[in-house]
Design a protein around this motif. Structure first.
Motif, PDB file in Angstrom:
ATOM      1  N   PRO A 332     -21.635  51.928  -7.885  1.00 33.60           N
ATOM      2  CA  PRO A 332     -22.654  52.202  -6.859  1.00 33.60           C
ATOM      3  C   PRO A 332     -23.073  53.669  -6.856  1.00 33.60           C
ATOM      4  O   PRO A 332     -22.229  54.562  -6.991  1.00 33.60           O
ATOM      5  CB  PRO A 332     -21.942  51.824  -5.550  1.00 33.60           C
ATOM      6  N   GLN A 333     -24.375  53.921  -6.688  1.00 37.72           N
ATOM      7  CA  GLN A 333     -24.869  55.296  -6.676  1.00 37.72           C
ATOM      8  C   GLN A 333     -24.229  56.107  -5.547  1.00 37.72           C
ATOM      9  O   GLN A 333     -24.080  57.322  -5.654  1.00 37.72           O
ATOM     10  CB  GLN A 333     -26.393  55.286  -6.520  1.00 37.72           C
ATOM     11  N   ALA A 334     -23.848  55.423  -4.470  1.00 39.25           N
ATOM     12  CA  ALA A 334     -23.221  56.131  -3.356  1.00 39.25           C
ATOM     13  C   ALA A 334     -21.921  56.807  -3.780  1.00 39.25           C
ATOM     14  O   ALA A 334     -21.525  57.828  -3.187  1.00 39.25           O
ATOM     15  CB  ALA A 334     -22.954  55.159  -2.203  1.00 39.25           C
ATOM     16  N   VAL A 335     -21.240  56.272  -4.795  1.00 41.48           N
ATOM     17  CA  VAL A 335     -20.006  56.895  -5.279  1.00 41.48           C
ATOM     18  C   VAL A 335     -20.299  58.299  -5.788  1.00 41.48           C
ATOM     19  O   VAL A 335     -19.572  59.262  -5.479  1.00 41.48           O
ATOM     20  CB  VAL A 335     -19.361  56.034  -6.378  1.00 41.48           C
ATOM     21  N   LEU A 436     -14.316  53.772  -0.616  1.00 38.21           N
ATOM     22  CA  LEU A 436     -14.903  52.544  -0.084  1.00 38.21           C
ATOM     23  C   LEU A 436     -15.957  51.988  -1.023  1.00 38.21           C
ATOM     24  O   LEU A 436     -15.924  50.800  -1.396  1.00 38.21           O
ATOM     25  CB  LEU A 436     -15.504  52.821   1.291  1.00 38.21           C
ATOM     26  N   TYR A 437     -16.899  52.820  -1.449  1.00 35.04           N
ATOM     27  CA  TYR A 437     -17.978  52.346  -2.315  1.00 35.04           C
ATOM     28  C   TYR A 437     -17.470  52.017  -3.717  1.00 35.04           C
ATOM     29  O   TYR A 437     -17.922  51.054  -4.344  1.00 35.04           O
ATOM     30  CB  TYR A 437     -19.103  53.382  -2.381  1.00 35.04           C
ATOM     31  N   TYR A 443     -14.904  45.374  -6.628  1.00 34.72           N
ATOM     32  CA  TYR A 443     -14.860  43.978  -6.185  1.00 34.72           C
ATOM     33  C   TYR A 443     -16.030  43.179  -6.764  1.00 34.72           C
ATOM     34  O   TYR A 443     -15.850  42.087  -7.302  1.00 34.72           O
ATOM     35  CB  TYR A 443     -14.871  43.901  -4.667  1.00 34.72           C
ATOM     36  N   THR A 444     -17.235  43.723  -6.655  1.00 34.43           N
ATOM     37  CA  THR A 444     -18.400  42.975  -7.149  1.00 34.43           C
ATOM     38  C   THR A 444     -18.388  42.857  -8.666  1.00 34.43           C
ATOM     39  O   THR A 444     -18.924  41.900  -9.223  1.00 34.43           O
ATOM     40  CB  THR A 444     -19.702  43.643  -6.688  1.00 34.43           C
ATOM     41  N   CYS A 450     -22.217  37.991  -9.794  1.00 33.50           N
ATOM     42  CA  CYS A 450     -23.476  38.705  -9.974  1.00 33.50           C
ATOM     43  C   CYS A 450     -23.345  40.204 -10.204  1.00 33.50           C
ATOM     44  O   CYS A 450     -24.215  40.804 -10.822  1.00 33.50           O
ATOM     45  CB  CYS A 450     -24.373  38.464  -8.758  1.00 33.50           C
ATOM     46  N   GLY A 451     -22.334  40.850  -9.697  1.00 34.53           N
ATOM     47  CA  GLY A 451     -22.229  42.287  -9.830  1.00 34.53           C
ATOM     48  C   GLY A 451     -22.905  43.030  -8.688  1.00 34.53           C
ATOM     49  O   GLY A 451     -23.663  42.455  -7.899  1.00 34.53           O
ATOM     50  N   TYR A 452     -22.654  44.346  -8.632  1.00 32.97           N
ATOM     51  CA  TYR A 452     -23.073  45.153  -7.477  1.00 32.97           C
ATOM     52  C   TYR A 452     -24.589  45.200  -7.315  1.00 32.97           C
ATOM     53  O   TYR A 452     -25.097  45.150  -6.190  1.00 32.97           O
ATOM     54  CB  TYR A 452     -22.529  46.572  -7.619  1.00 32.97           C
ATOM     55  N   GLU A 453     -25.345  45.296  -8.411  1.00 35.89           N
ATOM     56  CA  GLU A 453     -26.797  45.444  -8.301  1.00 35.89           C
ATOM     57  C   GLU A 453     -27.425  44.297  -7.522  1.00 35.89           C
ATOM     58  O   GLU A 453     -28.359  44.498  -6.748  1.00 35.89           O
ATOM     59  CB  GLU A 453     -27.415  45.540  -9.690  1.00 35.89           C
TER      60      GLU A 453
END
Length: 605
Positions: A332-335, A436-437, A443-444, A450-453
């Motif tokens: 995730p970009q938030a990471v 968290l992210y 997990y995803t 499907c994955g995170y996207e």
């Protein structure tokens, strides 16, 4: 009146608590085989647990389970919950007598690195017949504890920069790596402890280095020698102690002997252990053969090396921060966003440290030298085999050296006390958000289809092929009158498109490929005729699907039919292993063992 003392957490304590909680969670949650080269390292650990310490000796054998249980061996990415099912999670080596003969491994590092994991395997696998996967989790925890010990020692003894060092050691990529089976966690642990010890002696023992410190530096130098090849490039850090008085000449001999022994072990072990691998002789990555090519045109090699460094720099920087094994999934970009805040807050949480500018520049320069050296060492075996992007996603290789860079900038200035205290709190909060992210992405990636996207608003495209080589794919040939049918089950949201992979097609043809989609009651859902000019060879051909909002079916059937082809013309549609997804392929009414290479696209889950 009693003055109220403000409670605060120490950076070393913060690191210890955070690394233990997050690291142990990763040890369990990351599926076996999802770590970088994890099954290769398990092969080595398996041999060492049998007291075979040299890698790739003749007639070394390994249970098939080492490979069959690996998440990376799956043909497509599927949720890893099944690895915790009773049948798989409690599987034992004693269950089967089947071995894979002649299986070699590129995990040829010093046996010191894997000794704790091998001893655990010896005890649990061979003495108590403990299940394979639970034992691997215990082995991962052992490796994690070694990493935590080395990083904690660095933070504890470092005379300054403690918050920044804690942040560096807690970066997602570092913890991910430390929580799986590999040689990188040990290398980082030893490197961290070595850097912390040298910097501590430099700052605290300018009047004279104590004998105890000399023994510690010599021992850590030797441990560097037992780490991954090339780790000894950190040894020049000792040069900052050149003007520090020693008790006597014999202590100089002790330190020089430790450094010399470290270099001999690091280089000597690799030369011996690599003899039976692709890095020797006529192997695909033969170092001697690659060096001959490089020396024949050193300027050409240097140009490509620099080009590779520049082109891959963004990828390496991102993967130094965070990455999942083998580039699986998407971080995730938030990471990355919160990791920047994490590092900046740690930088601003430091008190000023009076370190000469030339020493700071030396640390930063040594960091850059180490990074370039490691890139070059790993690039050389791949030079003649198209290795321009060999390290495009391997910023994790620079983790052992990063404390040098951050020590070079730590404590250069100081903010006001109230800002400093706020930044110390922000370090903890931003680390929590990074974790968290990153855990959500983990997990995803490993526990959803499907994955995170897809969960972040994108489309879900399934199957997600993990071990697919698109060149020279087998296929089914469709002449005029041929009929291909393929069933599949939709595992995500509302279906929006289906895609098949086209190997070849007729040129300048007046014909077309009819692409149809049916539900499980054989009701037509979508249909389109594609002329050759609308098809790209070696790409997926996509059929858009527009289903009613209340459509419920999850079982579908694709039908492909060429129309208006001459007898010499044909389409070829790629096929792949039936392990890819659940479905049956019929060609002209006859069932086949393989399936079409396809994707289906659906809305976010």
């Amino acid at each position: 009146m009693v003055e109220k003392r403000e409670r605060s957490i120490r950076p070393d304590t913060f690191f210890l608590i955070a690394a233990m909680w997050v690291g142990i969670f990763y040890c369990v949650a990351i599926p076996y085989g999802a770590g970088f080269d994890e099954e290769r390292h398990l092969v080595r650990i398996y041999w060492m647990s049998k007291y075979e310490f040299m890698p790739n000796l003749p007639n070394q054998i390994v249970h098939e389970d080492v490979f069959e249980l690996s998440y990376q061996r799956r043909f497509v990415q599927t949720p890893a919950f099944d690895m915790f099912g009773r049948e798989i999670f409690l599987r034992r080596f004693s269950t089967f007598d089947e071995y894979r003969y002649g299986q070699k491994t590129q995990s040829i590092y010093s046996p010191i690195i894997f000794l704790p994991q091998a001893l655990i395997g010896r005890l649990l696998w061979w003495k108590y017949d403990f299940p394979i996967l639970p034992t691997i989790i215990v082995q991962r925890v052992a490796g994690l504890l070694i990493y935590i010990a080395g990083a904690y020692a660095m933070i504890r003894i470092a005379p300054f920069g403690k918050w920044l060092l804690a942040a560096v050691a807690l970066m997602p990529a570092a913890l991910y790596q430390a929580s799986t089976l590999n040689a990188d966690g040990f290398t980082a642990a030893v490197s961290f402890a070595f850097i912390g010890a040298v910097v501590s002696v430099y700052v605290n023992e300018k009047a004279g280095i104590r004998p105890r410190s000399i023994w510690i530096l010599a021992l850590l130098s030797i441990l560097l020698g037992t780490a991954k090849p090339g780790s000894i490039i950190l040894l020049p850090l000792l040069l900052i102690l050149s003007k520090h008085p020693l008790p006597s000449r014999k202590w100089m001999i002790v330190l020089v002997a430790g450094v010399t022994f470290a270099a001999a072990v690091n280089i000597g072990w690799w030369m011996v252990a690599s003899q039976r691998t692709t890095f020797s002789g006529e192997g695909a990555q033969s170092v001697s053969r690659q060096l001959d090519i490089i020396l024949s045109d050193p300027l050409g090699f240097l140009g490509i090396l620099l080009q590779g460094m520049m082109l891959t720099f963004p990828d390496q920087l991102r993967s130094w921060v965070a990455a999942y094994g083998y580039g699986a999934g998407k971080v995730p970009q938030a990471v990355y966003f919160f990791s920047v805040i994490f590092l900046v807050a740690a930088l601003l949480a430091e008190r000023r440290a009076e370190i000469p500018a030339k020493v700071r520049l030396f640390w930063i320069g040594l960091f850059l030298f180490c990074c370039v050296s490691i890139y070059t060492i790993a690039f050389i075996p791949n030079y003649a085999t198209g290795g321009l992007f060999a390290l495009a996603k391997h910023g994790r290789y620079y983790i052992p050296f990063t404390p040098l860079f951050f020590l070079g900038v730590a404590g250069w200035f100081e903010v006001r006390d109230n800002v400093l205290r706020f930044m110390q709190r922000l370090v903890i909060v931003s680390f929590a958000l990074v974790t968290l992210y990153h855990s959500l992405g983990l997990y995803t990636t490993y526990y959803t289809y499907c994955g995170y996207e897809a969960y972040a608003g994108g489309k879900c495209i399934l199957p997600i092929y993990k071990n697919l080589e698109k060149e020279n794919l087998p296929g089914v040939t469709l002449h005029e009158g041929s009929l291909v049918n393929q069933t599949f089950t939709n595992l995500c949201g509302k279906l929006e498109a289906v895609q098949v992979f086209v190997n070849s097609m007729p040129e300048n043809s007046q014909g077309a490929l009819r692409f149809l989609l049916f539900d499980d009651d054989h009701h037509l859902l979508a249909s389109q005729d594609f002329a050759p000019r609308e098809i790209i060879i070696g790409e997926y051909l996509s059929l858009p699907v527009n289903l009613p909002a209340d459509f419920q079916s999850t079982h579908y059937e694709i039908q492909l039919e060429p129309i208006n082809l001459s007898p010499s013309e044909a389409f070829e549609i790629a096929v792949t292993s039936s392990e890819a997804y659940s479905g049956t392929l019929w060609v002209n009414g006859e069932a086949r063992r393989d399936v079409l290479l396809l994707h289906y696209v659906c809305a976010s889950p």
